[in-house]
Design a protein around this motif. Sequence first.
Motif, PDB file in Angstrom:
ATOM      1  N   SER A  40       0.840  -1.196   0.000  1.00 39.16           N
ATOM      2  CA  SER A  40       0.000   0.000   0.000  1.00 39.16           C
ATOM      3  C   SER A  40       0.882   1.255   0.000  1.00 39.16           C
ATOM      4  O   SER A  40       1.820   1.346   0.797  1.00 39.16           O
ATOM      5  N   PHE A  41       0.624   2.185  -0.885  1.00 35.52           N
ATOM      6  CA  PHE A  41       1.418   3.416  -1.101  1.00 35.52           C
ATOM      7  C   PHE A  41       2.869   3.097  -1.483  1.00 35.52           C
ATOM      8  O   PHE A  41       3.725   3.958  -1.395  1.00 35.52           O
ATOM      9  N   ASN A  42       3.139   1.844  -1.817  1.00 38.74           N
ATOM     10  CA  ASN A  42       4.524   1.411  -2.062  1.00 38.74           C
ATOM     11  C   ASN A  42       5.391   1.627  -0.818  1.00 38.74           C
ATOM     12  O   ASN A  42       6.561   1.960  -0.917  1.00 38.74           O
ATOM     13  N   GLN A  43       4.767   1.426   0.359  1.00 40.54           N
ATOM     14  CA  GLN A  43       5.505   1.718   1.605  1.00 40.54           C
ATOM     15  C   GLN A  43       6.546   0.645   1.943  1.00 40.54           C
ATOM     16  O   GLN A  43       7.427   0.892   2.756  1.00 40.54           O
ATOM     17  N   GLN A  44       6.435  -0.546   1.330  1.00 45.04           N
ATOM     18  CA  GLN A  44       7.482  -1.571   1.477  1.00 45.04           C
ATOM     19  C   GLN A  44       7.802  -1.852   2.942  1.00 45.04           C
ATOM     20  O   GLN A  44       8.964  -1.920   3.332  1.00 45.04           O
ATOM     21  N   ASN A  45       6.732  -2.040   3.700  1.00 48.22           N
ATOM     22  CA  ASN A  45       6.886  -2.174   5.153  1.00 48.22           C
ATOM     23  C   ASN A  45       7.165  -3.609   5.582  1.00 48.22           C
ATOM     24  O   ASN A  45       6.714  -4.047   6.619  1.00 48.22           O
ATOM     25  N   LEU A  80       8.955  -9.913   8.806  1.00 50.43           N
ATOM     26  CA  LEU A  80       8.378  -8.913   9.709  1.00 50.43           C
ATOM     27  C   LEU A  80       7.540  -7.914   8.924  1.00 50.43           C
ATOM     28  O   LEU A  80       7.835  -7.622   7.761  1.00 50.43           O
ATOM     29  N   GLY A  81       6.506  -7.386   9.579  1.00 50.44           N
ATOM     30  CA  GLY A  81       5.759  -6.261   9.014  1.00 50.44           C
ATOM     31  C   GLY A  81       5.937  -5.074   9.942  1.00 50.44           C
ATOM     32  O   GLY A  81       5.820  -5.207  11.167  1.00 50.44           O
ATOM     33  N   ASP A  82       6.245  -3.922   9.373  1.00 49.74           N
ATOM     34  CA  ASP A  82       6.463  -2.712  10.171  1.00 49.74           C
ATOM     35  C   ASP A  82       5.111  -2.068  10.484  1.00 49.74           C
ATOM     36  O   ASP A  82       4.413  -1.616   9.571  1.00 49.74           O
ATOM     37  N   LEU A  83       4.759  -2.029  11.767  1.00 48.94           N
ATOM     38  CA  LEU A  83       3.465  -1.459  12.168  1.00 48.94           C
ATOM     39  C   LEU A  83       3.433   0.050  11.947  1.00 48.94           C
ATOM     40  O   LEU A  83       2.367   0.656  11.941  1.00 48.94           O
ATOM     41  N   ARG A  84       4.622   0.646  11.794  1.00 45.68           N
ATOM     42  CA  ARG A  84       4.690   2.100  11.580  1.00 45.68           C
ATOM     43  C   ARG A  84       5.383   2.421  10.258  1.00 45.68           C
ATOM     44  O   ARG A  84       6.075   3.432  10.122  1.00 45.68           O
ATOM     45  N   GLY A  85       5.153   1.555   9.282  1.00 43.51           N
ATOM     46  CA  GLY A  85       5.802   1.723   7.978  1.00 43.51           C
ATOM     47  C   GLY A  85       5.442   3.050   7.325  1.00 43.51           C
ATOM     48  O   GLY A  85       6.250   3.651   6.605  1.00 43.51           O
ATOM     49  N   HIS A  86       4.214   3.507   7.584  1.00 43.18           N
ATOM     50  CA  HIS A  86       3.765   4.773   6.956  1.00 43.18           C
ATOM     51  C   HIS A  86       4.621   5.959   7.402  1.00 43.18           C
ATOM     52  O   HIS A  86       4.746   6.942   6.675  1.00 43.18           O
ATOM     53  N   GLU A  87       5.244   5.857   8.585  1.00 47.81           N
ATOM     54  CA  GLU A  87       6.096   6.972   9.051  1.00 47.81           C
ATOM     55  C   GLU A  87       7.359   7.088   8.192  1.00 47.81           C
ATOM     56  O   GLU A  87       8.037   8.109   8.225  1.00 47.81           O
ATOM     57  N   ARG A  88       7.677   6.018   7.475  1.00 46.74           N
ATOM     58  CA  ARG A  88       8.884   6.031   6.630  1.00 46.74           C
ATOM     59  C   ARG A  88       8.515   6.105   5.150  1.00 46.74           C
ATOM     60  O   ARG A  88       9.304   5.724   4.287  1.00 46.74           O
ATOM     61  N   SER A 111       1.556  10.836   2.268  1.00 42.69           N
ATOM     62  CA  SER A 111       2.000  10.695   3.667  1.00 42.69           C
ATOM     63  C   SER A 111       0.876  11.109   4.609  1.00 42.69           C
ATOM     64  O   SER A 111       0.647  10.465   5.633  1.00 42.69           O
ATOM     65  N   GLY A 112       0.156  12.184   4.235  1.00 38.58           N
ATOM     66  CA  GLY A 112      -0.973  12.651   5.048  1.00 38.58           C
ATOM     67  C   GLY A 112      -2.072  11.593   5.088  1.00 38.58           C
ATOM     68  O   GLY A 112      -2.603  11.264   6.152  1.00 38.58           O
ATOM     69  N   MET A 113      -2.387  11.032   3.916  1.00 42.77           N
ATOM     70  CA  MET A 113      -3.445   9.997   3.841  1.00 42.77           C
ATOM     71  C   MET A 113      -3.050   8.774   4.668  1.00 42.77           C
ATOM     72  O   MET A 113      -3.851   8.227   5.417  1.00 42.77           O
ATOM     73  N   ALA A 114      -1.787   8.370   4.507  1.00 45.11           N
ATOM     74  CA  ALA A 114      -1.319   7.160   5.212  1.00 45.11           C
ATOM     75  C   ALA A 114      -1.329   7.389   6.718  1.00 45.11           C
ATOM     76  O   ALA A 114      -1.744   6.512   7.485  1.00 45.11           O
ATOM     77  N   ALA A 115      -0.904   8.577   7.154  1.00 43.60           N
ATOM     78  CA  ALA A 115      -0.878   8.866   8.597  1.00 43.60           C
ATOM     79  C   ALA A 115      -2.284   8.727   9.177  1.00 43.60           C
ATOM     80  O   ALA A 115      -2.474   8.188  10.269  1.00 43.60           O
ATOM     81  N   LYS A 116      -3.280   9.211   8.412  1.00 42.91           N
ATOM     82  CA  LYS A 116      -4.660   9.143   8.881  1.00 42.91           C
ATOM     83  C   LYS A 116      -5.145   7.677   8.934  1.00 42.91           C
ATOM     84  O   LYS A 116      -5.688   7.217   9.927  1.00 42.91           O
ATOM     85  N   MET A 117      -4.909   6.986   7.820  1.00 47.12           N
ATOM     86  CA  MET A 117      -5.369   5.588   7.742  1.00 47.12           C
ATOM     87  C   MET A 117      -4.796   4.723   8.850  1.00 47.12           C
ATOM     88  O   MET A 117      -5.482   3.944   9.490  1.00 47.12           O
ATOM     89  N   TYR A 118      -3.486   4.855   9.055  1.00 46.92           N
ATOM     90  CA  TYR A 118      -2.809   3.916   9.961  1.00 46.92           C
ATOM     91  C   TYR A 118      -2.728   4.428  11.393  1.00 46.92           C
ATOM     92  O   TYR A 118      -2.079   3.819  12.237  1.00 46.92           O
ATOM     93  N   SER A 119      -3.433   5.551  11.679  1.00 45.71           N
ATOM     94  CA  SER A 119      -3.567   5.936  13.090  1.00 45.71           C
ATOM     95  C   SER A 119      -4.519   4.940  13.765  1.00 45.71           C
ATOM     96  O   SER A 119      -4.542   4.808  14.979  1.00 45.71           O
ATOM     97  N   ASP A 120      -5.287   4.224  12.955  1.00 46.85           N
ATOM     98  CA  ASP A 120      -6.130   3.127  13.455  1.00 46.85           C
ATOM     99  C   ASP A 120      -5.226   1.898  13.609  1.00 46.85           C
ATOM    100  O   ASP A 120      -4.711   1.361  12.625  1.00 46.85           O
ATOM    101  N   GLU A 121      -5.043   1.476  14.857  1.00 41.45           N
ATOM    102  CA  GLU A 121      -4.084   0.396  15.144  1.00 41.45           C
ATOM    103  C   GLU A 121      -4.391  -0.897  14.400  1.00 41.45           C
ATOM    104  O   GLU A 121      -3.494  -1.628  13.983  1.00 41.45           O
TER     105      GLU A 121
END
Length: 207
Positions: A40-45, A80-88, A111-121
């Motif tokens: 998702s978003f090419n975040q490569q988490n 592993l999956g990075d639970l905070r991948g969107h921060e990177r 980045s704004g969209m991802a921050a919003k989406m993934y603020s949901d744990e």
Amino acid sequence: MTTLEAIRGRISANKFDPTQELSLQEIRELVDLAAQAPSSFNQQNWRFIAVTKKEDKEKLTALAYGQQKVADAAVTFIVLGDLRGHERLAQALEPSVKAGLIGAKDVEGWSGMAAKMYSDERMARDEAVRSGSLAAMTLMLAAQDKGLASGPMIGFDPEGVRKAFGIAERYLPVLLLPVGRAAPGNWPRKPRLQADQVLAFGSGAGL
Ligand SMILES: Cc1cc2nc3c(=O)[nH]c(=O)nc-3n(C[C@H](O)[C@H](O)[C@H](O)COP(=O)(O)O)c2cc1C
């Protein structure tokens, strides 16, 4: 080997040749291929720990309830999956910006969209599992193409693995993935449900 042959030929191996080793270059190549998976978003988490040393394999086997394939395979990956991948995300997208595929404004917006989406744990956890799983599947098909067997595993103690391998809280252990040369005695291909048993057209009513 074609993609279809790899899909139809792969099995989850239980028995691996304990004498086989893979070079660092071969392990790197498998991970490079796994990292061609979409995210998702090419975040490569996704992240990978390659466990190859005897003492580390023994530690990991015990944490996988004694499943011997963890020790016998040339390498067992902790996927592993990075639970905070969107921060990177900005860092993950830098090569796409450099290649002129997207601009700074896209990065800012996404980045704004991802921050919003993934603020949901729960969403963040789902994404970590999704990305780790897609990368693991890609790695399994790449391994198959190279004549190597693999065996995805959820039978392990994730918190124990985190502690034993010093894995930071932000990373969720998604799967263990032994990869190596198959030894004799594995199950043959297992049959699957037919497409019509798992497929509905247009609505879920038929499922
Ligand atoms: C998410 C996941 C977790 C699994 N965990 C284990 C495991 O801990 N131990 C094991 O022996 N097999 C495990 N398997 C292998 C499955 O049993 C196997 O994929 C399934 O029986 C289908 O067999 P096939 O992959 O050979 O077609 C797992 C598979 C998946 C996808």
